[in-house]
Scaffold this motif. Structure first.
Motif, short mmCIF file in Angstrom:
data_model
loop_
_atom_site.label_atom_id
_atom_site.label_comp_id
_atom_site.label_asym_id
_atom_site.label_seq_id
_atom_site.Cartn_x
_atom_site.Cartn_y
_atom_site.Cartn_z
N VAL A 92 59.83 29.41 42.25
CA VAL A 92 59.97 30.82 41.84
C VAL A 92 58.78 31.20 40.96
O VAL A 92 58.16 32.25 41.14
N ARG A 93 58.44 30.30 40.02
CA ARG A 93 57.29 30.59 39.14
C ARG A 93 56.00 30.67 39.96
O ARG A 93 55.20 31.58 39.77
N ASP A 94 55.84 29.75 40.92
CA ASP A 94 54.63 29.77 41.77
C ASP A 94 54.56 31.06 42.56
O ASP A 94 53.51 31.69 42.68
N ALA A 95 55.73 31.48 43.10
CA ALA A 95 55.75 32.71 43.91
C ALA A 95 55.41 33.91 43.04
O ALA A 95 54.66 34.81 43.47
N ALA A 141 51.61 38.14 41.65
CA ALA A 141 50.82 38.87 40.64
C ALA A 141 49.33 38.84 41.01
O ALA A 141 48.63 39.85 40.90
N GLU A 142 48.88 37.68 41.51
CA GLU A 142 47.45 37.57 41.89
C GLU A 142 47.14 38.48 43.07
O GLU A 142 46.13 39.17 43.11
N LYS A 143 48.09 38.51 44.04
CA LYS A 143 47.89 39.34 45.23
C LYS A 143 47.82 40.82 44.84
O LYS A 143 46.95 41.56 45.31
N LYS A 144 48.73 41.20 43.91
CA LYS A 144 48.77 42.60 43.47
C LYS A 144 47.49 42.99 42.74
O LYS A 144 46.92 44.06 42.98
N ALA A 145 47.02 42.06 41.87
CA ALA A 145 45.80 42.34 41.10
C ALA A 145 44.61 42.46 42.05
O ALA A 145 43.74 43.33 41.88
#
Ligand code: FAQ
Length: 327
Positions: free
Chosen positions: A303-306, A311-315
């Protein structure tokens, strides 16, 4: 003057100004200068407090599927979720002091950081849920209301909301015991047995007696603590001695007696060997509690990895959108 003397004088003057602010009841905020020992004390206490809220979900969580009615289940579920929320506010408050959450969690899992002794006792009957609410949340409120006036702003503010929720928790616990105390003989006996098991551990929750408390004097000078462990413990004993009369049950202390001259209840000796044994990791459930937390952490890794990947994808998308707009 040598460089080191100049530095020492400057530090001394900063420390003086800091203590003047504390004495004047001016809150310390994250970006203000503070002595390193003040920061460390707060990280220790807030961290342990946060861990207590999180580990504290386990004894009650044990009864969610077995609560005696849908209504009781919904109330207990909400209470346990509140405790999770308290843990999260407190971790956030500690993070403002420069420690990160992973470090705090790692310290809990390795046994380096403590959490409250009380959560190392088992919940073996439904009445234990009542006893936890009434006695444990009751003790927690008495300890935490003064922390709403703690000198460190983020901790004090987190405590205000937490105390409101704890008050509801205490009432729901008392109401469970009141219902049982007015029920069948077996239900009354179950309530009494539970009070017999939880009363002394709750009395111990306030920490060692003032003569053995290592941090109290300094924490009180810094107004992190406003009252000593023994002062708060006495308030608790006085409160419970009156409330138990409404239940028509007893606390397991033959020495409990109103002392007119002191204006307080006298109470029997505390088994400090039991307290330290539990604090050192040898209580009835210490091993089980830590194993449950470590397992939850490991099982939650995906869950933390996802969340990080999202967040990285969104940024990245945001960056691409900006680049397109600029072109
Ligand atoms: N258990 O010098 P002091 C809750 C340790 S939240 C384990 O007097 P201090 C809500 C202490 O850490 C319950 N260890 O220490 C809820 C120190 O060891 P260290 C938690 C204990 O910090 C309800 C050593 O002994 N509440 O219940 C305990 O000045 C239902 C010497 O002691 C808080 O954390 C103990 N009971 O005073 C959730 C409130 N007592 O660190 C779920 C904030 C002491 O040097 C369900 N904390 N120790 O290795 C405080 O007010 C203080 O930290 C005290 C201890 C009063 C707990």
């Amino acid at each position: 003057m040598s460089d080191s003397t100049t530095q020492q004088t400057a530090l001394h003057s900063l420390e003086e100004k800091f203590q003047e602010k504390i004495d004047a009841d001016i809150r310390i905020e994250p970006k203000d200068w503070m002595p390193e020992a003040y920061r460390k004390t707060l990280i220790r206490q807030i961290g342990q407090h946060a861990h207590s809220e999180i580990v504290g979900m386990l004894p009650e969580g044990n009864w969610i599927t077995r609560a005696p009615s849908l209504k009781r289940k919904a109330i207990l579920l909400a209470k346990v979720q509140d405790e999770a929320g308290h843990g999260l506010y407190l971790y956030s408050a500690a993070e403002t002091l420069g420690v990160d959450r992973d470090t705090m969690v790692e310290e809990l899992h390795s046994g380096k950081a403590k959490y409250s002794s009380i959560f190392n006792y088992p919940t073996i009957s439904w009445a234990d849920i009542g006893a936890i609410g009434w006695l444990v949340d009751g003790a927690a409120i008495l300890n935490q209301i003064p922390i709403c006036r703690c000198s460190y702003g983020p901790y004090a503010r987190a405590m205000m909301r937490i105390c409101k929720e704890e008050s509801f928790h205490q009432r729901q616990g008392f109401e469970i015991l009141l219902t049982l105390s007015r029920g069948s003989e077996a239900q009354r006996a179950m309530a009494q047995d539970s009070i017999n098991r939880w009363y002394w551990p709750a009395v111990m929750m306030f920490g060692p007696s003032d003569t053995d408390s290592t941090h109290s004097a300094q924490s009180m000078a810094w107004k992190i603590k406003r009252f000593s462990n023994d002062e708060l413990r006495q308030r608790f004993v006085d409160m419970i001695a009156e409330q138990i009369k409404v239940l028509g049950l007893t606390v397991p202390d033959p020495d409990l007696k109103w002392n007119e001259a002191r204006g307080h209840y006298d109470f029997g000796p505390i088994d400090w060997d039991e307290f330290w044994n539990v604090v050192k990791g040898n209580g009835p459930c210490n091993k089980q509690r830590l194993e449950a937390r470590v397992k939850a952490w490991e099982d939650g890794e995906w869950v933390r990895d996802a969340a990080v990947a999202y967040a990285e994808k969104k940024a990245k998308r945001k960056g691409e959108d900006k680049a397109t707009q600029a072109a």
